[in-house]
Structure formats: C-alpha cells, structure tokens
Design an enzyme around this catalytic site. Structure first.
Site, PDB file in Angstrom:
ATOM      1  N   LYS A 115       0.960  -1.035  -0.018  1.00 51.09           N
ATOM      2  CA  LYS A 115      -0.028   0.093   0.063  1.00 51.09           C
ATOM      3  C   LYS A 115       0.569   1.313   0.201  1.00 51.09           C
ATOM      4  CE  LYS A 115      -3.761  -1.964   1.430  1.00 51.09           C
ATOM      5  NZ  LYS A 115      -4.877  -2.225   2.949  1.00 51.09           N
ATOM      6  N   LYS A 197      -3.218 -11.871  -8.190  1.00 53.59           N
ATOM      7  CA  LYS A 197      -4.433 -12.255  -7.882  1.00 53.59           C
ATOM      8  C   LYS A 197      -5.332 -11.024  -8.657  1.00 53.59           C
ATOM      9  CE  LYS A 197      -4.745  -9.873  -4.102  1.00 53.59           C
ATOM     10  NZ  LYS A 197      -4.704  -9.012  -2.565  1.00 53.59           N
ATOM     11  N   LYS A 200      -9.972  -5.816  -6.383  1.00 53.26           N
ATOM     12  CA  LYS A 200     -10.418  -4.530  -6.420  1.00 53.26           C
ATOM     13  C   LYS A 200      -9.778  -3.422  -7.378  1.00 53.26           C
ATOM     14  CE  LYS A 200     -13.592  -5.504  -2.947  1.00 53.26           C
ATOM     15  NZ  LYS A 200     -13.288  -5.625  -0.798  1.00 53.26           N
TER      16      LYS A 200
HETATM   17  P1  TYM Z   1     -10.936  -7.885   0.810  1.00 56.11           P
HETATM   18  O1  TYM Z   1     -11.965  -6.805   1.075  1.00 56.11           O
HETATM   19  O2  TYM Z   1      -9.784  -7.379   0.087  1.00 56.11           O
HETATM   20  O3  TYM Z   1     -11.045  -9.245   0.765  1.00 56.11           O
HETATM   21  C1  TYM Z   1     -11.986 -10.037   0.635  1.00 56.11           C
HETATM   22  C2  TYM Z   1     -12.356 -11.586   1.542  1.00 56.11           C
HETATM   23  O4  TYM Z   1     -11.837 -11.946  -0.034  1.00 56.11           O
HETATM   24  C3  TYM Z   1     -10.708 -12.609   0.069  1.00 56.11           C
HETATM   25  N1  TYM Z   1     -10.080 -12.773  -1.510  1.00 56.11           N
HETATM   26  C4  TYM Z   1      -9.332 -13.309  -2.641  1.00 56.11           C
HETATM   27  N2  TYM Z   1      -9.589 -14.712  -1.724  1.00 56.11           N
HETATM   28  C5  TYM Z   1      -8.226 -15.490  -3.284  1.00 56.11           C
HETATM   29  N3  TYM Z   1      -8.240 -15.115  -4.390  1.00 56.11           N
HETATM   30  C6  TYM Z   1      -8.169 -13.594  -4.515  1.00 56.11           C
HETATM   31  N4  TYM Z   1      -7.982 -12.908  -5.592  1.00 56.11           N
HETATM   32  C7  TYM Z   1      -8.658 -12.933  -3.539  1.00 56.11           C
HETATM   33  N5  TYM Z   1      -9.381 -11.729  -3.146  1.00 56.11           N
HETATM   34  C8  TYM Z   1      -9.685 -11.362  -1.896  1.00 56.11           C
HETATM   35  C9  TYM Z   1      -9.614 -12.458   1.276  1.00 56.11           C
HETATM   36  O5  TYM Z   1      -8.584 -13.242   1.123  1.00 56.11           O
HETATM   37  C10 TYM Z   1     -10.796 -11.958   1.600  1.00 56.11           C
HETATM   38  O6  TYM Z   1     -10.855 -13.007   2.369  1.00 56.11           O
HETATM   39  N6  TYM Z   1      -8.561  -6.932   5.750  1.00 56.11           N
HETATM   40  C11 TYM Z   1      -9.615  -7.693   5.065  1.00 56.11           C
HETATM   41  C12 TYM Z   1     -10.282  -8.377   5.903  1.00 56.11           C
HETATM   42  C13 TYM Z   1     -10.545  -7.694   6.986  1.00 56.11           C
HETATM   43  C14 TYM Z   1     -11.286  -9.515   7.634  1.00 56.11           C
HETATM   44  C15 TYM Z   1     -10.675  -8.945   8.894  1.00 56.11           C
HETATM   45  C16 TYM Z   1     -10.938 -10.849   7.348  1.00 56.11           C
HETATM   46  C17 TYM Z   1     -10.891  -6.983   7.884  1.00 56.11           C
HETATM   47  N7  TYM Z   1     -11.005  -7.599   9.357  1.00 56.11           N
HETATM   48  C18 TYM Z   1     -10.856  -9.912   9.656  1.00 56.11           C
HETATM   49  C19 TYM Z   1     -11.015 -11.571   7.976  1.00 56.11           C
HETATM   50  C20 TYM Z   1     -10.761 -11.246   9.468  1.00 56.11           C
HETATM   51  C21 TYM Z   1      -9.268  -7.793   3.436  1.00 56.11           C
HETATM   52  O7  TYM Z   1      -8.546  -6.337   2.888  1.00 56.11           O
HETATM   53  O8  TYM Z   1      -9.926  -8.505   2.755  1.00 56.11           O
END
Ligand code: TYM
Length: 334
Positions: A115, A197, A200
């Site tokens: 980031k 990967k 977004k």
């Molecule tokens: P975020 O919002 O980026 O993504 C949500 C979930 O989607 C999964 N993900 C993927 N899995 C496989 N392949 C991909 N290309 C891919 N892109 C996204 C992420 O692994 C995630 O599970 N930091 C976290 C949000 C968060 C969180 C938490 C997660 C905040 N607090 C507590 C678990 C527990 C995040 O940015 O996810």
C-alpha cells in the site's frame, strides 16, 4: 445441551464490487460455515478509510456489499452480519492491542509495503496498524476459525501473535485463531490475464464481478489471455491457462473440465471452445446471485432490519469480550 459451536469471524472491505476472488476465496466458505458454526461476518468500513478517505460512495458501497453477501447465500437468520462501525467496542480493543504490536513488525507486513507503494501520498498510521484493527475484529468475538483467501494469511498470523502477547501479559482471554478453508489450502484466484491475484484495484476487464451482466461475463472470458496451445503432451500449464482451468474446476461439471484437461494433455485443446464453455457456466453461476442481490438491495426496509439485527447481536458478543479484557488488564477503579 448441545456442545458450544466454534466461533467464526471474517470481514470484507466495502471498497468496490464483490469479485470472484472474494467469492471463491472467502464468501463461499462463509455460506457453508453458517450451517455448522457460530458465525460473525463483518463489513469493515473503518478499514476502507485507510485507503479510501473520500466517503462519498461509502454508504452505497456498504449497502451494495450487504446485499451482495446475502445474494451470495448468507442468511442473516443463520449468521451475524454487521457493519464494523456499529460496534465501538472493536475500536477499544484495537487501542489495547496497539500497545502489544511493534512498529517494526507492522512496517514489515506485506500488505503495508504494497500500500505504501500504491499510495505514497497517504501513508497514514491507520495503514500501518491495519493488521491490529483486523486482529481486534477477530478477537472481539474470541473467534477461532477465520475463513479468508491466501492473501490474508499473514494478517491472521499476526493476530495470533497479538493474542498470545495479550494472554501472556494479562492472562488467558483469547483462543488462538487460524485461517480456514474447506479443503487443504487457502485459495488464490488469479486475474483473467494471469498476471496476479484478482483484486478490486486490478484492470476491470481482468476481474469478474458478481454484478457483471451476462454479456460482460462472456466478453471478459472470451478476451482472457491464451496462446496457441501446448506442443508437447502433458506440459506444465502457463499461469494464465492454469487460472482458466481453476475457474472451470469451480463452476463447470467435473466431466467438462476433465475433457478439456485431456485435450490439453494431448495437445488438441481449442481454447476458444474452452472459453465459450467456461463463459456459459460462469453466466449460469453468476446470474442468479446477481438477480437475488438486486432484489435485496431494492428492499430498503429489509436491509435496515438486517443491519440493525446484526449490530445488536454483534455488540452483545463484543461487550462480553471487552468486559473480560478490561478485567484482565485491571481497568477497574471504582
Ligand atoms: P478483502 O476485502 O480484500 O477481501 C475479502 C476476502 O476475499 C479474499 N480474496 C481473495 N481470495 C482468493 N483470491 C483472490 N484473488 C482474492 N481477493 C480477495 C480475501 O482473502 C478476503 O478473505 N483485510 C481483509 C478484511 C478484514 C478481515 C478482518 C478479514 C478486516 N478484518 C477480519 C478476516 C478477518 C481484506 O482486506 O479483505
């Protein structure tokens, strides 16, 4: 009396449309787990402020995300679905955990380094302590299983470190959480050009969203990167071809995938045919999710009710944990 079910927590940022990486990396597990465990699923709007300080679209993003999660199969009667900022207790736990997190380890976190590269003009300390807030999300319910994609593994490991330090210093309050997937490994869905990967912030033509209409799904898949095909039998697949097979494995019938695997191994594969098949199977998968989502989003009364119901259940759990935390630290003077 039945045994207490294990506690599950996971979160997702309201920073854009839900894509297939989110779905197959995380949400699919969330849906299955709600039948078996005590599940908390959180829309992490505070986290989104670390990268998206402009809140003009935040409300619409949060509401759409809630509807997409329900459209994907979450049942607000079977799980606790809520918005992070409705639970002020998370912020208090974040404060305590910040005293147990070292700046050195936070600076070394992969997502922080990424980031900093992506937004050098806004390296705020919320970005640095992002994993601490994530740990607070998890620990506030004393969750054990955390269904996430591969990219979140390091954050969950850090959560364990913070929890361990807390327990060591103040007494045993938190169980050790771990990243969970049905199946062996955590999942990583690749972008349609195989370059990284699916995410977004990726090029939108390389990302499939649950909101994409049928023609757009077809167009994106037909444009996905391929080549002229293997020339030696049983070759190793290039990343972008492996990615297409992975998607096919998830949405197509077993026999269909097996046929194309066989064609690939015999060097007779026609990628045009494979993509056509994948596109149709993907449309079949996404279309019903999309239409359920749209119907839910239109029902403002239901949406409000879901969020209020989720907030009140999540708060009850958060308040109980915070009481244990305050007692353990010794924050009681009168
Ligand atoms: P975020 O919002 O980026 O993504 C949500 C979930 O989607 C999964 N993900 C993927 N899995 C496989 N392949 C991909 N290309 C891919 N892109 C996204 C992420 O692994 C995630 O599970 N930091 C976290 C949000 C968060 C969180 C938490 C997660 C905040 N607090 C507590 C678990 C527990 C995040 O940015 O996810």
């Amino acid at each position: 009396m039945s045994a207490k079910k294990e506690i599950v927590l996971s979160g997702i940022r309201p920073t854009g449309f839900v894509h297939l990486g989110n779905y197959f990396g995380a949400i699919r597990n969330w849906v299955n787990m709600q039948e078996e465990f005590d599940c908390y699923y959180c829309v992490v709007d505070w986290h989104s402020l670390t990268t998206h300080p402009n809140t003009k679209e935040l409300k619409e993003n949060v509401l759409r995300l809630v509807s997409e999660l329900i459209g994907s199969g979450l049942d607000p009667e079977k799980c606790v679905l809520y918005i992070q900022s409705d639970i002020p207790e998370i912020a208090e736990l974040y404060l305590y955990l910040n005293m147990l997190a070292y700046t050195g380890e936070l600076e070394k976190t992969t997502t922080f380094k990424d980031k900093v590269r992506m937004q050098p003009e806004n390296v705020n300390s919320g970005l640095l302590t992002y994993p601490v807030l994530q740990a607070a999300d998890i620990l506030i319910h004393r969750a054990v299983k955390v269904p996430v994609g591969k990219d979140q593994e390091q954050h969950i490991e850090m959560t364990r470190n913070f929890a361990q330090r807390f327990n060591y210093r103040y007494g045993e309050v938190f169980p050790m959480p771990y990243a969970f997937n049905y199946g062996d490994d955590l999942i990583k869905i690749m972008s349609l050009d195989g370059s990284g990967k699916m995410s977004k912030s990726e090029n939108q033509m390389n990302t499939l969203y649950l909101a994409d209409d049928d023609d757009l799904i077809r167009k994106k898949i037909m444009k996905a990167k391929t080549d002229s095909g293997p020339t030696t039998p049983n070759s190793v697949k290039p990343d972008y071809i492996e990615g297409l097979f992975n998607l096919m494995n998830i949405v197509s019938e077993k026999e269909v995938t097996a046929k194309f695997e066989d064609d690939f191994n015999k060097c007779s594969i026609r990628y045009g045919d494979m993509k056509k098949q994948l596109a149709e199977d993907m449309v079949k998968f996404i279309a019903p999710v999309r239409s359920r989502t749209q119907a839910i989003r239109r029902d403002e009364k239901y949406m409000k009710q879901v969020m209020e119901h989720g907030a009140s259940k999540a708060r009850a759990s958060a308040i109980a944990t915070l009481q244990l935390v305050r007692d353990a630290i010794g924050l009681k003077y009168h």
